[in-house]
Design a protein around this motif. Structure first.
Motif, PDB file in Angstrom:
ATOM      1  N   HIS A 174      -0.432  -2.168 -18.122  1.00  0.00           N
ATOM      2  CA  HIS A 174       0.880  -2.683 -17.770  1.00  0.00           C
ATOM      3  C   HIS A 174       1.896  -1.623 -18.139  1.00  0.00           C
ATOM      4  O   HIS A 174       1.560  -0.585 -18.694  1.00  0.00           O
ATOM      5  N   GLY A 175       3.141  -1.850 -17.814  1.00  0.00           N
ATOM      6  CA  GLY A 175       4.157  -0.852 -18.096  1.00  0.00           C
ATOM      7  C   GLY A 175       4.428   0.024 -16.888  1.00  0.00           C
ATOM      8  O   GLY A 175       4.053  -0.277 -15.751  1.00  0.00           O
ATOM      9  N   LEU A 176       5.109   1.150 -17.131  1.00  0.00           N
ATOM     10  CA  LEU A 176       5.618   1.976 -16.040  1.00  0.00           C
ATOM     11  C   LEU A 176       4.509   2.581 -15.191  1.00  0.00           C
ATOM     12  O   LEU A 176       4.605   2.599 -13.964  1.00  0.00           O
ATOM     13  N   ALA A 177       3.452   3.085 -15.819  1.00  0.00           N
ATOM     14  CA  ALA A 177       2.377   3.721 -15.046  1.00  0.00           C
ATOM     15  C   ALA A 177       1.743   2.728 -14.089  1.00  0.00           C
ATOM     16  O   ALA A 177       1.498   3.033 -12.906  1.00  0.00           O
ATOM     17  N   ALA A 178       1.473   1.513 -14.586  1.00  0.00           N
ATOM     18  CA  ALA A 178       0.886   0.487 -13.717  1.00  0.00           C
ATOM     19  C   ALA A 178       1.861   0.075 -12.626  1.00  0.00           C
ATOM     20  O   ALA A 178       1.463  -0.204 -11.486  1.00  0.00           O
ATOM     21  N   ALA A 179       3.148   0.033 -12.955  1.00  0.00           N
ATOM     22  CA  ALA A 179       4.152  -0.348 -11.966  1.00  0.00           C
ATOM     23  C   ALA A 179       4.210   0.655 -10.820  1.00  0.00           C
ATOM     24  O   ALA A 179       4.364   0.281  -9.649  1.00  0.00           O
ATOM     25  N   LEU A 180       4.087   1.940 -11.157  1.00  0.00           N
ATOM     26  CA  LEU A 180       4.110   2.968 -10.111  1.00  0.00           C
ATOM     27  C   LEU A 180       2.921   2.812  -9.167  1.00  0.00           C
ATOM     28  O   LEU A 180       3.054   3.003  -7.950  1.00  0.00           O
ATOM     29  N   LEU A 181       1.756   2.466  -9.717  1.00  0.00           N
ATOM     30  CA  LEU A 181       0.593   2.223  -8.866  1.00  0.00           C
ATOM     31  C   LEU A 181       0.844   1.060  -7.921  1.00  0.00           C
ATOM     32  O   LEU A 181       0.497   1.115  -6.736  1.00  0.00           O
ATOM     33  N   ALA A 182       1.432  -0.005  -8.457  1.00  0.00           N
ATOM     34  CA  ALA A 182       1.693  -1.183  -7.639  1.00  0.00           C
ATOM     35  C   ALA A 182       2.665  -0.868  -6.508  1.00  0.00           C
ATOM     36  O   ALA A 182       2.494  -1.323  -5.367  1.00  0.00           O
ATOM     37  N   VAL A 183       3.700  -0.083  -6.816  1.00  0.00           N
ATOM     38  CA  VAL A 183       4.686   0.281  -5.793  1.00  0.00           C
ATOM     39  C   VAL A 183       4.031   1.115  -4.696  1.00  0.00           C
ATOM     40  O   VAL A 183       4.277   0.903  -3.487  1.00  0.00           O
ATOM     41  N   GLU A 184       3.176   2.056  -5.099  1.00  0.00           N
ATOM     42  CA  GLU A 184       2.504   2.906  -4.107  1.00  0.00           C
ATOM     43  C   GLU A 184       1.569   2.082  -3.233  1.00  0.00           C
ATOM     44  O   GLU A 184       1.490   2.282  -2.014  1.00  0.00           O
ATOM     45  N   LEU A 185       0.862   1.122  -3.841  1.00  0.00           N
ATOM     46  CA  LEU A 185      -0.023   0.256  -3.068  1.00  0.00           C
ATOM     47  C   LEU A 185       0.760  -0.577  -2.076  1.00  0.00           C
ATOM     48  O   LEU A 185       0.367  -0.723  -0.912  1.00  0.00           O
ATOM     49  N   GLN A 186       1.868  -1.143  -2.514  1.00  0.00           N
ATOM     50  CA  GLN A 186       2.663  -1.984  -1.619  1.00  0.00           C
ATOM     51  C   GLN A 186       3.125  -1.206  -0.390  1.00  0.00           C
ATOM     52  O   GLN A 186       3.041  -1.695   0.749  1.00  0.00           O
ATOM     53  N   ALA A 187       3.632   0.006  -0.605  1.00  0.00           N
ATOM     54  CA  ALA A 187       4.098   0.813   0.522  1.00  0.00           C
ATOM     55  C   ALA A 187       2.950   1.132   1.474  1.00  0.00           C
ATOM     56  O   ALA A 187       3.117   1.103   2.712  1.00  0.00           O
ATOM     57  N   THR A 188       1.769   1.405   0.901  1.00  0.00           N
ATOM     58  CA  THR A 188       0.612   1.723   1.739  1.00  0.00           C
ATOM     59  C   THR A 188       0.187   0.516   2.571  1.00  0.00           C
ATOM     60  O   THR A 188      -0.070   0.631   3.789  1.00  0.00           O
ATOM     61  N   LEU A 189       0.095  -0.655   1.969  1.00  0.00           N
ATOM     62  CA  LEU A 189      -0.335  -1.852   2.684  1.00  0.00           C
ATOM     63  C   LEU A 189       0.659  -2.234   3.774  1.00  0.00           C
ATOM     64  O   LEU A 189       0.263  -2.621   4.890  1.00  0.00           O
ATOM     65  N   ARG A 190       1.953  -2.156   3.470  1.00  0.00           N
ATOM     66  CA  ARG A 190       2.959  -2.533   4.470  1.00  0.00           C
ATOM     67  C   ARG A 190       2.919  -1.610   5.684  1.00  0.00           C
ATOM     68  O   ARG A 190       3.287  -2.017   6.788  1.00  0.00           O
ATOM     69  N   THR A 191       2.471  -0.381   5.459  1.00  0.00           N
ATOM     70  CA  THR A 191       2.340   0.544   6.592  1.00  0.00           C
ATOM     71  C   THR A 191       1.085   0.231   7.407  1.00  0.00           C
ATOM     72  O   THR A 191       1.122   0.193   8.652  1.00  0.00           O
ATOM     73  N   LEU A 192      -0.026  -0.038   6.723  1.00  0.00           N
ATOM     74  CA  LEU A 192      -1.293  -0.250   7.422  1.00  0.00           C
ATOM     75  C   LEU A 192      -1.326  -1.555   8.210  1.00  0.00           C
ATOM     76  O   LEU A 192      -1.991  -1.626   9.249  1.00  0.00           O
ATOM     77  N   VAL A 193      -0.638  -2.598   7.744  1.00  0.00           N
ATOM     78  CA  VAL A 193      -0.700  -3.895   8.455  1.00  0.00           C
ATOM     79  C   VAL A 193      -0.034  -3.817   9.826  1.00  0.00           C
ATOM     80  O   VAL A 193      -0.263  -4.695  10.668  1.00  0.00           O
ATOM     81  N   GLN A 194       0.740  -2.790  10.048  1.00  0.00           N
ATOM     82  CA  GLN A 194       1.387  -2.654  11.351  1.00  0.00           C
ATOM     83  C   GLN A 194       0.425  -2.117  12.410  1.00  0.00           C
ATOM     84  O   GLN A 194       0.728  -2.172  13.607  1.00  0.00           O
ATOM     85  N   THR A 195      -0.735  -1.624  11.957  1.00  0.00           N
ATOM     86  CA  THR A 195      -1.692  -1.021  12.896  1.00  0.00           C
ATOM     87  C   THR A 195      -3.038  -1.723  12.889  1.00  0.00           C
ATOM     88  O   THR A 195      -3.685  -1.858  13.947  1.00  0.00           O
ATOM     89  N   TYR A 196      -3.489  -2.187  11.742  1.00  0.00           N
ATOM     90  CA  TYR A 196      -4.833  -2.753  11.616  1.00  0.00           C
ATOM     91  C   TYR A 196      -4.757  -4.253  11.365  1.00  0.00           C
ATOM     92  O   TYR A 196      -3.850  -4.753  10.706  1.00  0.00           O
ATOM     93  N   ARG A 197      -5.788  -4.984  11.881  1.00  0.00           N
ATOM     94  CA  ARG A 197      -5.752  -6.443  11.865  1.00  0.00           C
ATOM     95  C   ARG A 197      -6.410  -7.069  10.646  1.00  0.00           C
ATOM     96  O   ARG A 197      -5.924  -8.059  10.121  1.00  0.00           O
TER      97      ARG A 197
END
Length: 534
Positions: A334-357
């Motif tokens: 938890h903390g900042l390092a984990a938060a950065l991972l979560a933010v990076e994952l969110q951006a990646t998923l929001r991009t991929l859902v626009q192309t893959y089902r």
């Protein structure tokens, strides 16, 4: 003197002279309090002291004829190159003239040739060694004193007061380490201390002194001074007033403490806290502000970080074919390092859902994208639900995350087929698969949660566990989705008291309704530093 062995080098012009001095030293008294002397010989000034490096002698017996026979420069180099080894001269004094200045620094004794004898020579060696040891002990003591003085971060001072005005000040010896100035510096310049004070702090100091000199008891004050080396230091100044027989202030004694390290740490902490608060604002902004309006459903989520920022996150993302993605994730720790991972994952998923089902394809690609940039020992668990709101079906894909739970309207658990897989970031080649679609019935409550929701425990007690978490949910099934989250979170936290939560908590609730629920005009409700959306 102890009974250790002394190593003595004899520097003489020939073997006969060397043998003479050796015999004199060996023929001396053999007493328990006298050390044994081992002798070495050399016949040239050029051989020492470089020839002694492997075994530094305790003393040197130097025949003065060596100076007379050698070039003056050679003799001077011999004496100037000594590194503390005591030298005893043997011979006639007139030979000293060529290098008398160098001799003064290293020679500790002189034995005239006319008085040369075993007892005198031996006594001279013992004296030279003892003197050198005393010098070394003094140097070590001075070094330790300087170290001790340099480690002192405070000192005392006294100010004499006459008729309410300061007349003289005495600074203790510790002022040198604290301010860079010695007591004599302050005695020679009465205004030195005031000039050292940071200009912005001087009005505060003057006011403080005025109150003190009026007889008022004052609290310690913290201010800045400029050290002699030019750096700025923080000082804590504590003063204790002293009064005469009739109650008039006659003196005040003070303690000045160097608190620079503490102030620097406080400044760094404030900056770190400001950075974390900024990171929290960014993270909270990325979480859903409001749940999507889905006719026949009620959807809510909340994330409760155990620190300023957290490694958990949840998201509601529109997918192709009018589907909805419900995502919950938990980064390592938890903390900042984990938060950065979560933010990076969110951006990646929001991009991929626009192309893959399918969530399986999306997580497989997300893992390949994130893997190269993830530090060692870091990973993210993910549960990705794909909701077909029109047909009331839902499939689940997990990446090392706790599986979902479905409770029917009577609180009975329904089994949810969910294939298991490694978290993101463990193995770059991981291929994820989705479980079969599950039919959702009216009254069903779908629960997605991070492990922080059931791993709380009181001091010395056992963790809550998934079964107990389900029991808590059962007690609130009749409540709206966002109210279930609020009440469950309260009870989970209460279970661990007085311990504070040691992990982030994230909870998503999906309720299946008979009729559509109108959109809630609120953008969400706040629970501490969490982000919740109804």
């Amino acid at each position: 003197m102890s009974t250790d062995v002394l190593d003595v080098v004899i520097v003489a012009p020939d073997a006969a002279e060397t043998a003479l001095m050796m015999d004199m030293l060996h023929d001396g008294p053999s007493l328990a309090e006298h050390p044994r002397i081992e002798l070495r010989c050399q016949y040239s000034l050029a051989e020492g002291p470089l020839g002694w490096i492997a075994s530094q002698p305790d003393a040197v017996l130097l025949d003065l004829r060596m100076l007379r026979n050698a070039e003056p420069a050679c003799g001077e180099r011999f004496f100037e190159s000594q590194d503390g080894t005591p030298i005893i001269l043997v011979g006639d004094a007139e030979t000293l003239d060529p290098c008398v200045k160098a001799i003064d620094r290293v020679v500790v004794d002189y034995v005239p040739r006319s008085q040369l004898s075993g007892p005198l020579l031996r006594r001279s060696v013992l004296y030279a060694v003892e003197l050198q040891r005393a010098r070394l002990a003094l140097l070590l003591s001075e070094h330790r004193y300087q170290q001790l003085l340099g480690s002192i971060n405070s000192y005392t001072y006294s100010v004499e007061v006459v008729d309410g005005r300061s007349t003289s000040t005495h600074h203790g010896p510790g002022c040198l380490a604290t301010t860079g100035y010695a007591p004599s510096d302050y005695a020679a310049d009465p205004f030195l201390w005031f000039r050292m004070i940071h200009p912005e702090d001087r009005p505060m100091i003057l006011q403080h002194l005025a109150r003190l000199e009026s007889g008022e008891r004052v609290s310690p004050i913290e201010h800045r001074i400029r050290h002699r080396d030019g750096t700025m230091r923080w000082i804590r100044n504590s003063a204790i007033p002293r009064y005469d027989a009739v109650g008039h202030l006659c003196r005040y004694d003070g303690l000045l403490e160097n608190i620079t390290e503490r102030k620097d740490a406080e400044l760094a902490l404030r900056k770190s806290e400001a950075d974390l608060l900024a990171a929290r604002d960014v993270q909270q902004h990325l979480l859903p502000h409001q749940s999507p309006v889905l006719p026949g459903y009620e959807l809510a989520g909340a994330s409760f970080p155990c620190e300023t920022v957290g490694g958990d996150y949840f998201d509601f993302v529109p997918m192709l074919d009018d589907q909805w993605g419900i995502v919950i994730a938990d980064g390592t720790g938890h903390g900042l390092a984990a938060a950065l991972l979560a933010v990076e994952l969110q951006a990646t998923l929001r991009t991929l859902v626009q192309t893959y089902r399918t969530p399986a394809k999306i997580l497989t690609l997300a893992n390949r994208i994130l893997f190269p940039s993830m530090p060692d020992a870091f990973f993210i668990t993910v549960l990705f639900a794909r909701l077909d709101a029109r047909n009331r079906t839902c499939s689940f894909t997990t990446a090392g995350h706790p599986p979902p739970l479905i409770l029917d309207t009577h609180g009975r658990l329904r089994k949810v087929p969910t294939p298991t897989a490694l978290p993101l970031g463990i193995l770059e080649s991981t291929v994820f698969s989705s479980g079969p679609s599950v039919r959702l019935n009216v009254g069903d409550v779908v629960l997605l949660f991070s492990d922080g929701m059931y791993e709380v425990s009181p001091p010395g007690g056992k963790i809550l566990g998934v079964d107990a978490l389900v029991d808590i949910v059962r007690r609130h099934l009749d409540q709206p989705a966002h109210e279930i989250i609020r009440r469950v979170h309260e009870e989970v936290v209460a279970h661990g008291q007085p311990n504070k939560p040691q992990d982030d908590m994230t909870f998503v609730v999906l309720k299946v309704r008979m009729t559509p629920i109108p959109a809630n005009p609120r953008a969400g409700f706040s629970l501490g530093s969490s982000r919740s959306c109804p």
